[in-house]
Design an enzyme around this catalytic site. Structure first.
Site, PDB file in Angstrom:
ATOM      1  N   GLU A 121      21.348  99.573  88.474  1.00  0.00           N
ATOM      2  CA  GLU A 121      19.995 100.069  88.227  1.00  0.00           C
ATOM      3  C   GLU A 121      19.872 100.624  86.798  1.00  0.00           C
ATOM      4  O   GLU A 121      18.874 100.407  86.113  1.00  0.00           O
ATOM      5  CB  GLU A 121      19.642 101.139  89.279  1.00  0.00           C
ATOM      6  CG  GLU A 121      18.361 101.923  89.062  1.00  0.00           C
ATOM      7  CD  GLU A 121      17.080 101.080  89.082  1.00  0.00           C
ATOM      8  OE1 GLU A 121      17.160  99.861  89.288  1.00  0.00           O
ATOM      9  OE2 GLU A 121      16.015 101.655  88.846  1.00  0.00           O
ATOM     10  N   ASN A 131      -5.657  84.958  91.126  1.00  0.00           N
ATOM     11  CA  ASN A 131      -4.311  85.546  91.141  1.00  0.00           C
ATOM     12  C   ASN A 131      -3.433  84.624  91.975  1.00  0.00           C
ATOM     13  O   ASN A 131      -3.788  84.306  93.102  1.00  0.00           O
ATOM     14  CB  ASN A 131      -4.364  86.948  91.771  1.00  0.00           C
ATOM     15  CG  ASN A 131      -2.986  87.480  92.123  1.00  0.00           C
ATOM     16  OD1 ASN A 131      -2.025  87.209  91.417  1.00  0.00           O
ATOM     17  ND2 ASN A 131      -2.889  88.230  93.206  1.00  0.00           N
ATOM     18  N   GLY A 132      -2.291  84.188  91.405  1.00  0.00           N
ATOM     19  CA  GLY A 132      -1.396  83.304  92.156  1.00  0.00           C
ATOM     20  C   GLY A 132      -1.138  82.026  91.384  1.00  0.00           C
ATOM     21  O   GLY A 132      -1.364  81.966  90.176  1.00  0.00           O
ATOM     22  N   CYS A 167      -1.317  89.228  88.278  1.00  0.00           N
ATOM     23  CA  CYS A 167      -2.731  89.222  87.922  1.00  0.00           C
ATOM     24  C   CYS A 167      -3.487  90.107  88.908  1.00  0.00           C
ATOM     25  O   CYS A 167      -3.111  90.226  90.077  1.00  0.00           O
ATOM     26  CB  CYS A 167      -3.380  87.846  87.954  1.00  0.00           C
ATOM     27  SG  CYS A 167      -2.599  86.659  86.861  1.00  0.00           S
ATOM     28  N   TRP A 226      -1.250  88.068  84.130  1.00  0.00           N
ATOM     29  CA  TRP A 226       0.169  87.894  83.821  1.00  0.00           C
ATOM     30  C   TRP A 226       0.351  86.392  83.740  1.00  0.00           C
ATOM     31  O   TRP A 226       0.216  85.679  84.737  1.00  0.00           O
ATOM     32  CB  TRP A 226       1.035  88.487  84.928  1.00  0.00           C
ATOM     33  CG  TRP A 226       2.494  88.446  84.604  1.00  0.00           C
ATOM     34  CD1 TRP A 226       3.180  89.303  83.779  1.00  0.00           C
ATOM     35  CD2 TRP A 226       3.459  87.501  85.085  1.00  0.00           C
ATOM     36  NE1 TRP A 226       4.501  88.932  83.716  1.00  0.00           N
ATOM     37  CE2 TRP A 226       4.705  87.842  84.505  1.00  0.00           C
ATOM     38  CE3 TRP A 226       3.404  86.408  85.936  1.00  0.00           C
ATOM     39  CZ2 TRP A 226       5.869  87.132  84.754  1.00  0.00           C
ATOM     40  CZ3 TRP A 226       4.569  85.698  86.193  1.00  0.00           C
ATOM     41  CH2 TRP A 226       5.784  86.059  85.609  1.00  0.00           C
ATOM     42  N   LYS A 255      17.257  99.200  84.056  1.00  0.00           N
ATOM     43  CA  LYS A 255      16.262 100.060  83.401  1.00  0.00           C
ATOM     44  C   LYS A 255      16.368  99.924  81.888  1.00  0.00           C
ATOM     45  O   LYS A 255      15.367  99.831  81.192  1.00  0.00           O
ATOM     46  CB  LYS A 255      16.471 101.539  83.795  1.00  0.00           C
ATOM     47  CG  LYS A 255      15.984 101.903  85.188  1.00  0.00           C
ATOM     48  CD  LYS A 255      14.508 102.117  85.209  1.00  0.00           C
ATOM     49  CE  LYS A 255      13.775 101.617  86.396  1.00  0.00           C
ATOM     50  NZ  LYS A 255      14.112 100.631  87.284  1.00  0.00           N
ATOM     51  N   HIS A 286      38.644  92.428  85.277  1.00  0.00           N
ATOM     52  CA  HIS A 286      38.661  91.008  85.646  1.00  0.00           C
ATOM     53  C   HIS A 286      37.777  90.168  84.724  1.00  0.00           C
ATOM     54  O   HIS A 286      37.338  89.091  85.096  1.00  0.00           O
ATOM     55  CB  HIS A 286      38.216  90.838  87.099  1.00  0.00           C
ATOM     56  CG  HIS A 286      39.128  91.513  88.061  1.00  0.00           C
ATOM     57  ND1 HIS A 286      40.406  91.067  88.321  1.00  0.00           N
ATOM     58  CD2 HIS A 286      38.978  92.641  88.795  1.00  0.00           C
ATOM     59  CE1 HIS A 286      40.991  91.870  89.191  1.00  0.00           C
ATOM     60  NE2 HIS A 286      40.139  92.845  89.489  1.00  0.00           N
TER      61      HIS A 286
HETATM   62  C1  F6R Z   1      12.310  97.405  87.902  1.00  0.00           C
HETATM   63  C2  F6R Z   1      11.280  97.087  88.884  1.00  0.00           C
HETATM   64  C3  F6R Z   1      11.356  95.776  89.573  1.00  0.00           C
HETATM   65  C4  F6R Z   1      10.865  95.893  91.027  1.00  0.00           C
HETATM   66  C5  F6R Z   1      10.809  94.510  91.677  1.00  0.00           C
HETATM   67  C6  F6R Z   1      10.442  94.583  93.134  1.00  0.00           C
HETATM   68  O1  F6R Z   1      12.115  98.670  87.358  1.00  0.00           O
HETATM   69  O2  F6R Z   1      10.372  97.837  89.101  1.00  0.00           O
HETATM   70  O3  F6R Z   1      12.645  95.226  89.522  1.00  0.00           O
HETATM   71  O4  F6R Z   1      11.726  96.734  91.719  1.00  0.00           O
HETATM   72  O5  F6R Z   1       9.886  93.707  91.003  1.00  0.00           O
HETATM   73  O6  F6R Z   1       9.183  95.151  93.302  1.00  0.00           O
HETATM   74  P1  F6R Z   1       8.739  95.752  94.695  1.00  0.00           P
HETATM   75  O7  F6R Z   1       9.606  96.927  94.981  1.00  0.00           O
HETATM   76  O8  F6R Z   1       7.302  96.123  94.528  1.00  0.00           O
HETATM   77  O9  F6R Z   1       8.943  94.669  95.701  1.00  0.00           O
END
Ligand code: F6R
Length: 611
Positions: free
Chosen positions: A483, A100-101, A2, A76, A487, A506
């Site tokens: 990764e 926020n929180g 948020c 959010w 993505k 495995h």
């Molecule tokens: C995936 C992505 C998330 C962030 C994760 C950590 O594309 O962006 O997995 O990497 O939420 O966020 P940071 O790096 O801001 O702590």
């Protein structure tokens, strides 16, 4: 998550500025949005909408509202679905609040208030803050007294902004756990979740410490501690040219723009560390000798965690320093054994991720020395660590991290080389050679970007139609397989898994049949023969192999793969930086073909400020 913002002026209508601020904060959540202002009679006026800021903008143009003081929110959802009823600001006749929180004891407070005859309109945890504030105001407390009383009741993590009916000269903000910045502008005062939102309106910015609250009037902002004592928090001037480019510079999506910025970002990050032309690296001043640490303990989440896994390979290999890597959400709960002579490193694009921040605070309480590697200079992780390594990716708006990831990799590679040199394991010529390899990365990245049409066709024909996709990598490129799968999942909603290629036999091999594309990250390094055996195992089961590697490796294949992405031939050291781009592009185009919301995938937010 948020994003919250509050603005107070004497002269202008703040609605356009709140809307602009919300646009800058939308990366924090986009389930619903809303704002509240005081009208000319001092009454609270709200507009709220389910969905993105654009839905709120439509609401406001259909039913305009204006005022000289107001608060705004982009949500959010945590408690209660993303309906208009649950959208912030939550309000009573006396007060409106944005939050926020998470207020962890909201059920208890709600029961208490219900028993006193109070009615609730939403399913949110946040509404208790509005109702409590109303109750204390009704009992005759001043807004300041009521704020202290409310804060005394709340448990959890929050940043809050309160707007009071009949008080056009007042906004109150508070913070515990979630960030809150205060900005002093030209005949304007403001507060907000980050410097992106507050910076364009301000000449200087200060950040509240935990348990601080702030009273904004037309004249000034007074920050107070939980006991009510006025305190000064360090403020930093804002560059008068500070502007946030909210445009996509002609690209279809922020993600596409940000992927194309990677050559620049890698070069910029590296250039902050280069000393002289030969290729000597110099890390920023740190209050400890990193190379003397007995152990490095790296904690992070998501894509930043995958960067840490690559960092472990590099640092252990080049500097022979033992490295532990942890997911921040798991770290504190496994009672980690921390080496008293160790250093803890926290990697985060935003510098605000709640789990990572909680891990840092845990390490602080255990007297560890703390280093952060962040992309946002004044973020909470940067401010709370003893030293900071800053990446130069610039603001990243696509929710999926791309350029921030390659900037993190660049910093980790430079860190590994520096540590290796300082620990006497890398000679000066070797150091210069490794740095030159890093300096060549922007050119290789630019070349990979020219191959986008090839990758686009593979995404369209092989990836987008699939239900499941596997990514395989070995060694330092195993994290790139993880990764790539992340993505693809988050952008296209296609199920994907990353595996260490040697592990496939495995168990995961059972998934492979002719419907499953298997993306094989195969640089021609010392592990190439091994990964080729893994590739054969896949092919023998009918899997569709997408080969990602250089020409030398491709020529060693015995059979033609289903598809191939041929990349520059580079030294094995830098291959993770090379593979990052094609795995991003593959996921991006699959998402475009599937028609998903690339920049703001469902259910996600960029800065995850709840645990
Ligand atoms: C995936 C992505 C998330 C962030 C994760 C950590 O594309 O962006 O997995 O990497 O939420 O966020 P940071 O790096 O801001 O702590």
């Amino acid at each position: 998550m948020c994003g919250i913002i509050g603005i107070l002026t004497k002269n202008d209508d703040v609605v356009p500025q709140i809307m602009n601020g919300l646009k800058l904060l939308e990366y924090r959540g986009y389930d619903s949005a809303g704002l509240a202002v005081l009208d000319e009679d001092g009454q609270l006026e709200r507009r709220r909408a389910s969905g993105k800021i654009s839905a709120l903008a439509e609401k406001i143009s259909a039913d305009p509202v204006s005022g000289k003081v107001g608060i705004g929110h982009t949500r959010w959802a945590t408690h209660g679905p993303a309906t208009e009823m649950n959208a912030h600001p939550l309000a009573t006749s006396k007060v409106a609040v944005v939050h926020n929180g998470i207020i962890e004891n909201f059920q208890e407070i709600k029961q208490d208030l219900l028993a006193q005859g109070c009615e609730f309109e939403s399913q949110t945890d946040s509404e208790v803050a509005a109702k409590l504030m109303h109750k204390y105001l009704h009992e005759g407390m001043s807004p300041e007294e009521a704020t202290m009383a409310v804060l005394g009741r709340l448990e959890g993590a929050f940043s809050l902004a309160f707007l009071f009916a009949d008080r056009p000269d007042l906004l109150i903000g508070a913070r515990r756990g979630s960030p809150l910045a205060v900005g002093w502008g030209k005949e304007l005062m403001c507060l907000g979740s980050d410097a992106l939102a507050v910076g364009p309106l301000s000449a200087k910015i200060a950040y509240l410490d935990d348990d601080d609250w702030v009273v904004l009037t037309n004249e000034d902002a007074i920050i107070r501690t939980s006991s009510g004592k006025a305190v000064r928090r360090a403020s930093t001037p804002v560059d008068p040219n500070f502007q946030v480019n909210l445009g996509k510079s002609g690209y279809r999506h922020f993600m596409l723009k940000e992927m194309h910025e990677q050559p620049q970002v890698v070069g910029d990050t590296l250039s902050t560390l280069l000393e002289g032309k030969e290729g000597r690296l110099r890390l920023p001043e740190l209050p400890f000798e990193l190379e003397k640490a007995s152990r490095l303990n790296i904690v992070s989440c998501g894509t930043s965690y995958y960067a840490s896994l690559v960092g472990k390979y590099w640092i252990e290999n080049l500097a022979q320093m033992p490295v532990d890597t942890d997911l921040a959400s798991e770290f504190r709960y496994r009672r980690p054994v921390l080496d008293p002579n160790g250093i803890s490193l926290f990697i985060s694009q935003s510098g605000e991720t709640a789990d990572t921040l909680a891990a840092l605070r845990h390490c602080k309480s255990r007297n560890q020395r703390l280093l952060s590697l962040v992309n946002v200079k004044d973020s909470s992780l940067a401010r709370e660590a003893d030293g900071t390594l800053l990446t130069m990716a610039g603001p990243e708006f696509g929710v999926a991290s791309t350029k921030a990831f390659t900037a993190q990799l660049t910093m980790l590679a430079a860190l590994a080389v520096t540590l290796g040199a300082k620990r006497g394991l890398i000679s000066e010529p070797e150091q210069f050679r490794l740095v030159r390899l890093l300096m060549e990365i922007p050119a290789h990245m630019a070349e990979i970007l020219t191959k986008a049409p090839v990758i686009e066709a593979i995404s369209k024909n092989v990836i987008a139609p699939a239900r499941d996709v596997l990514y395989l990598g070995r060694g330092q490129n195993y994290p790139l397989a993880l990764e790539g799968a992340l993505k693809l999942k988050e952008l296209s909603y296609i199920h994907a898994e990353g595996y260490a290629a040697g592990e496939i036999k495995h168990g995961p091999i059972a998934l492979v049949d002719e419907t499953v594309p298997v993306v094989v990250l195969a640089p021609s390094d010392s592990l190439f023969p091994k990964i080729m055996s893994n590739l054969e195992v896949v092919r023998a089961r009918g899997g569709q192999v997408i080969f990602m590697g250089d020409n030398r490796g491709y020529e060693r294949l015995t059979d033609e793969p289903t598809a191939k992405i041929i990349l520059s031939q580079v030294d094995p050291f830098v291959t993770p930086l090379i593979f990052a781009l094609p795995v991003q592009l593959l996921a991006y185009y699959a998402a475009v073909f599937k028609g998903t919301d690339v920049d703001q995938p469902r259910n996600l937010a960029k800065s995850v400020t709840v645990e």
